[in-house]
Design a protein around this motif. Structure first.
Motif, PDB file in Angstrom:
ATOM      1  N   ARG A 151     -12.639  -5.713  -3.926  1.00  0.00           N
ATOM      2  CA  ARG A 151     -13.444  -6.246  -5.040  1.00  0.00           C
ATOM      3  C   ARG A 151     -12.642  -6.223  -6.329  1.00  0.00           C
ATOM      4  NH1 ARG A 151     -17.463  -3.691  -1.988  1.00  0.00           N
ATOM      5  NH2 ARG A 151     -17.268  -1.746  -3.119  1.00  0.00           N
ATOM      6  N   LYS A 152     -11.900  -5.140  -6.553  1.00  0.00           N
ATOM      7  CA  LYS A 152     -11.092  -5.031  -7.763  1.00  0.00           C
ATOM      8  C   LYS A 152     -10.014  -6.117  -7.804  1.00  0.00           C
ATOM      9  CE  LYS A 152      -8.260  -1.811 -10.388  1.00  0.00           C
ATOM     10  NZ  LYS A 152      -7.647  -0.481 -10.430  1.00  0.00           N
ATOM     11  N   ALA A 153      -9.393  -6.381  -6.673  1.00  0.00           N
ATOM     12  CA  ALA A 153      -8.326  -7.384  -6.598  1.00  0.00           C
ATOM     13  C   ALA A 153      -8.876  -8.802  -6.422  1.00  0.00           C
ATOM     14  CB  ALA A 153      -7.381  -7.052  -5.448  1.00  0.00           C
ATOM     15  N   LYS A 154     -10.177  -8.906  -6.233  1.00  0.00           N
ATOM     16  CA  LYS A 154     -10.833 -10.209  -6.030  1.00  0.00           C
ATOM     17  C   LYS A 154     -10.229 -10.958  -4.843  1.00  0.00           C
ATOM     18  CE  LYS A 154     -12.034 -10.472 -10.864  1.00  0.00           C
ATOM     19  NZ  LYS A 154     -11.851 -11.104 -12.148  1.00  0.00           N
ATOM     20  N   THR A 201     -14.274  -4.170   0.142  1.00  0.00           N
ATOM     21  CA  THR A 201     -13.881  -2.791  -0.133  1.00  0.00           C
ATOM     22  C   THR A 201     -13.759  -2.608  -1.644  1.00  0.00           C
ATOM     23  OG1 THR A 201     -11.520  -3.281  -0.117  1.00  0.00           O
ATOM     24  CG2 THR A 201     -12.533  -2.743   2.022  1.00  0.00           C
ATOM     25  N   LYS A 202     -13.658  -1.381  -2.081  1.00  0.00           N
ATOM     26  CA  LYS A 202     -13.484  -1.115  -3.513  1.00  0.00           C
ATOM     27  C   LYS A 202     -12.215  -1.809  -4.023  1.00  0.00           C
ATOM     28  CE  LYS A 202     -13.211   2.641  -6.843  1.00  0.00           C
ATOM     29  NZ  LYS A 202     -13.222   4.094  -7.044  1.00  0.00           N
ATOM     30  N   HIS A 241      -1.776  -1.811   6.632  1.00  0.00           N
ATOM     31  CA  HIS A 241      -1.336  -2.631   5.507  1.00  0.00           C
ATOM     32  C   HIS A 241      -2.406  -3.524   4.878  1.00  0.00           C
ATOM     33  CE1 HIS A 241       2.652  -1.317   6.564  1.00  0.00           C
ATOM     34  NE2 HIS A 241       2.524  -1.818   7.784  1.00  0.00           N
ATOM     35  N   CYS A 242      -3.468  -3.833   5.602  1.00  0.00           N
ATOM     36  CA  CYS A 242      -4.428  -4.843   5.136  1.00  0.00           C
ATOM     37  C   CYS A 242      -5.825  -4.289   4.874  1.00  0.00           C
ATOM     38  CB  CYS A 242      -4.538  -5.976   6.156  1.00  0.00           C
ATOM     39  SG  CYS A 242      -2.960  -6.630   6.726  1.00  0.00           S
ATOM     40  N   TYR A 243      -6.200  -3.290   5.634  1.00  0.00           N
ATOM     41  CA  TYR A 243      -7.561  -2.762   5.638  1.00  0.00           C
ATOM     42  C   TYR A 243      -8.068  -2.336   4.260  1.00  0.00           C
ATOM     43  CZ  TYR A 243     -11.473   0.310   6.728  1.00  0.00           C
ATOM     44  OH  TYR A 243     -12.706   0.908   6.758  1.00  0.00           O
ATOM     45  N   SER A 244      -7.232  -1.685   3.481  1.00  0.00           N
ATOM     46  CA  SER A 244      -7.721  -1.120   2.215  1.00  0.00           C
ATOM     47  C   SER A 244      -8.282  -2.185   1.280  1.00  0.00           C
ATOM     48  CB  SER A 244      -6.639  -0.306   1.508  1.00  0.00           C
ATOM     49  OG  SER A 244      -5.561  -1.135   1.141  1.00  0.00           O
ATOM     50  N   CYS A 245      -7.733  -3.382   1.321  1.00  0.00           N
ATOM     51  CA  CYS A 245      -8.255  -4.470   0.474  1.00  0.00           C
ATOM     52  C   CYS A 245      -9.160  -5.424   1.246  1.00  0.00           C
ATOM     53  CB  CYS A 245      -7.105  -5.271  -0.139  1.00  0.00           C
ATOM     54  SG  CYS A 245      -6.187  -4.350  -1.393  1.00  0.00           S
ATOM     55  N   HIS A 246      -8.734  -5.821   2.433  1.00  0.00           N
ATOM     56  CA  HIS A 246      -9.463  -6.849   3.182  1.00  0.00           C
ATOM     57  C   HIS A 246     -10.583  -6.288   4.040  1.00  0.00           C
ATOM     58  CE1 HIS A 246      -6.875 -10.121   1.950  1.00  0.00           C
ATOM     59  NE2 HIS A 246      -5.841  -9.319   2.114  1.00  0.00           N
TER      60      HIS A 246
END
Length: 116
Positions: free
Chosen positions: A54-57, A50-51, A37-42
């Motif tokens: 960075r996109k979600a800041k 992560t890509k 649940h967290c890895y893709s952004c954090h």
């Protein structure tokens, strides 16, 4: 097992040996929830490099100053209910339907171990 996953499990195990880790009831389940649940952004380390992060800041969860800005209750609410920007756009989707209260609390305890 991929090397990055193995590194993540090993690093989680090392982190779980530090102060605050005693609050994590189920480290293996928490690691699995982080990956799901967290890895893709954090990212694995919580820095958000992560890509998608960075996109979600997303904020760097290893930064003690950032962590001090949020109480455990605020983190809980954000994980459970998600986050929206001022225009109402989802910044983080809610996980209250995927994680129970104990799992959310374990994720918060894990995040607290990331502060440097």
């Amino acid at each position: 097992m991929k090397a990055s996953l193995l590194i993540g499990i090993v690093s989680f195990g090392l982190v779980a040996g530090t102060a605050g880790a005693a609050d994590i009831a189920d480290p293996a389940k928490t690691q699995a929830n982080w990956k799901t649940h967290c890895y893709s952004c954090h990212g694995n380390d919580g820095r958000g490099k992560t890509k998608a992060g960075r996109k979600a800041k997303v904020k760097d969860l290893t930064d003690a100053k950032i962590q001090k800005q949020y109480s455990d209750q605020q983190m809980y609410d954000q994980i459970k209910s998600g986050m929206k920007d001022k225009k109402g756009k989802d910044m983080m989707k809610p996980y209250g339907d995927k994680l129970n209260d104990a799992e959310i609390k374990d994720l918060i305890a894990f995040v607290r171990t990331l502060a440097k």
